[in-house]
Design a protein around this motif. Structure first.
Motif, PDB file in Angstrom:
ATOM      1  N   ASP A 325     -35.336  94.086  97.032  1.00  0.00           N
ATOM      2  CA  ASP A 325     -33.885  93.905  96.913  1.00  0.00           C
ATOM      3  C   ASP A 325     -33.394  94.344  95.535  1.00  0.00           C
ATOM      4  O   ASP A 325     -32.313  94.929  95.406  1.00  0.00           O
ATOM      5  N   ARG A 326     -34.194  94.056  94.527  1.00  0.00           N
ATOM      6  CA  ARG A 326     -33.835  94.451  93.166  1.00  0.00           C
ATOM      7  C   ARG A 326     -33.794  95.977  93.050  1.00  0.00           C
ATOM      8  O   ARG A 326     -32.876  96.553  92.441  1.00  0.00           O
ATOM      9  N   LEU A 327     -34.761  96.660  93.632  1.00  0.00           N
ATOM     10  CA  LEU A 327     -34.798  98.123  93.598  1.00  0.00           C
ATOM     11  C   LEU A 327     -33.605  98.712  94.350  1.00  0.00           C
ATOM     12  O   LEU A 327     -32.988  99.674  93.892  1.00  0.00           O
ATOM     13  N   ASP A 328     -33.305  98.150  95.517  1.00  0.00           N
ATOM     14  CA  ASP A 328     -32.151  98.622  96.292  1.00  0.00           C
ATOM     15  C   ASP A 328     -30.877  98.524  95.458  1.00  0.00           C
ATOM     16  O   ASP A 328     -30.028  99.428  95.469  1.00  0.00           O
ATOM     17  N   GLU A 329     -30.741  97.410  94.735  1.00  0.00           N
ATOM     18  CA  GLU A 329     -29.558  97.200  93.905  1.00  0.00           C
ATOM     19  C   GLU A 329     -29.482  98.224  92.783  1.00  0.00           C
ATOM     20  O   GLU A 329     -28.420  98.813  92.529  1.00  0.00           O
ATOM     21  N   LEU A 330     -30.599  98.461  92.125  1.00  0.00           N
ATOM     22  CA  LEU A 330     -30.615  99.391  90.993  1.00  0.00           C
ATOM     23  C   LEU A 330     -30.409 100.836  91.443  1.00  0.00           C
ATOM     24  O   LEU A 330     -29.813 101.637  90.725  1.00  0.00           O
ATOM     25  N   GLN A 331     -30.918 101.161  92.640  1.00  0.00           N
ATOM     26  CA  GLN A 331     -30.814 102.536  93.135  1.00  0.00           C
ATOM     27  C   GLN A 331     -29.487 102.796  93.839  1.00  0.00           C
ATOM     28  O   GLN A 331     -29.159 103.933  94.151  1.00  0.00           O
ATOM     29  N   MET A 338     -41.720 101.784  98.665  1.00  0.00           N
ATOM     30  CA  MET A 338     -41.913 101.011  97.446  1.00  0.00           C
ATOM     31  C   MET A 338     -42.851 101.735  96.484  1.00  0.00           C
ATOM     32  O   MET A 338     -43.883 102.276  96.896  1.00  0.00           O
ATOM     33  N   PRO A 339     -42.512 101.753  95.191  1.00  0.00           N
ATOM     34  CA  PRO A 339     -43.472 102.252  94.204  1.00  0.00           C
ATOM     35  C   PRO A 339     -44.675 101.298  94.134  1.00  0.00           C
ATOM     36  O   PRO A 339     -44.666 100.213  94.718  1.00  0.00           O
TER      37      PRO A 339
END
Length: 404
Positions: A325-331, A338-339
């Protein structure tokens, strides 16, 4: 004239269609370029850090922590910011309060959605007990009650509430004025407890063990008869003329409901944790063992329970969702792949065992619980680093080497 007008209209319509088609293709191409650019900005790795023993030691910041976080903030050979979350078996306060304190200690802005505490996972189960009375344990006074209420538990009570209701429940502790001010007035003889959640390390083990025993053995009604010992009538032979089958089914159904065990949930399995004292301190896992030892001595068996916290599978799956969720927000959009997730921790039993089980590369640091003088770690990490700065640098070099 009419033919000329018709031809003009046809030409304009054809031009409009070609423009619409071309503009549509251009928009699609632009979105594709945007998406590709977004994916190019996504680094090949992300991090999950334990807090105590990795970034902090007691109230003090480990010097290497600030340097490691500077690397994640862009001071690295890739020249990009690298996302991370904090996964801890600690807790006792809300995520918002924790993030303010951590931001001050670490010198970087930490957001509440970057923090997974031991009890954060309870947000995913609150719907089961939102409207039912529950007992919450741990922390000082009513702090964990406020955390529970913030998660959505509408009727959360503490063992101090129980003691204020009837001091004879545990006559070896007198409530301080501060403790009494934190209590709620409740008649527990009319308030059946549906579940027990050990949010954080209990401060008064003897009181808490006694109240938990009372709740469990009476099936939720504190002060009620213990139902884990057969009543005398239940020990007598059945009469020759049994009741009618329909009535028997009704009675058995009522008995099953009455005998339904109280759900007991622990949020942190750690036996030990590292403070600024020279030797590790007892954690919530030690409280669980103490409770189970007393329960078994009384009843003859241990009590079933749900365990969250590292290294449980449930907690690592929850943490991966938080990280996603954090990655989705930042991107600014959905991240399809996923990395590589690197776990950095100081406890082989929780951090490393959990990461290995989740399939994440794991890095064990020497600034916390793990002591190399005691031999090889019980769960083998991918790498052993002196501190979190070396851990981050090693992971970065490893990923860059793979893509060279």
């Amino acid at each position: 004239m009419a033919t000329t007008i018709l031809s003009t209209r046809t030409a304009l319509s054809s031009t409009s269609r070609r423009c619409s088609w071309a503009c549509g293709r251009a928009a699609l191409a632009y979105r594709s370029i945007q998406q590709q650019a977004s994916q190019r900005r996504l680094p090949p790795l992300v991090f999950t850090f334990d807090i105590d023993g990795v970034l902090l030691r007691g109230p003090h910041t480990i010097p290497a922590a600030r340097r490691a976080l500077e690397m994640l903030n862009g001071a690295n050979p890739m020249g990009v910011k690298i996302p991370f979350i904090l996964l801890t078996n600690g807790g006792g306060v809300g995520e918002e309060a924790r993030r303010h304190k951590l931001s001050s200690q670490l010198g970087v802005e930490i957001h509440s959605n970057q923090i997974v505490q031991a009890h954060t996972i309870l947000k995913s189960v609150v719907h089961k007990y939102a409207d039912k009375p529950v007992l919450v344990l741990g922390g000082r006074n009513d702090v964990v009650r406020k955390v529970a209420e913030g998660y959505g538990f509408k009727h959360a009570y503490t063992t101090l509430d129980v003691l204020a209701w009837k001091p004879e429940v545990w006559p070896f502790h007198d409530l301080t004025p501060e403790e009494r001010a934190s209590t709620k007035s409740v008649d527990f003889s009319q308030t059946p407890i549906s579940a027990i959640f050990v949010f954080h390390d209990p401060r008064n083990w003897s009181l808490d063990i006694q109240v938990v025993l009372d709740v469990i053995r009476s099936r939720g009604l504190i002060g009620g008869p213990y139902l884990d010992t057969p009543a005398p009538a239940e020990q007598q032979p059945l009469p020759q003329h049994a009741r009618k089958h329909e009535h028997e089914r009704e009675v058995k159904s009522a008995e099953r409901e009455k005998d339904k065990p109280i759900e007991l949930v622990f949020c942190n399995p750690d036996l030990l944790w590292k403070s600024d004292f020279p030797q590790p301190r007892l954690g919530q896992g030690a409280f669980r063992e103490a409770f189970q030892a007393v329960y078994k001595a009384l009843v003859g068996q241990t009590y079933p329970y749900v365990q969250y916290g590292k290294p449980t599978t449930a907690t690592y799956k929850f943490a991966e969702k938080v990280l996603k969720d954090r990655l989705d927000e930042l991107q600014g959009g959905r991240v399809e792949r996923m990395p590589t997730v690197y776990m950095v921790g100081d406890n082989p039993e929780s951090d490393i065992a959990g990461a290995n089980g989740a399939g994440w590369p794991s890095i064990l640091v020497r600034t916390g619980v793990y002591d190399p003088a005691h031999g090889e770690p019980t769960h083998k990490p991918t790498y052993i680093a002196e501190d979190v700065e070396e851990a981050v640098r090693w992971a970065l070099e490893r990923e860059m080497g793979r893509r060279a």
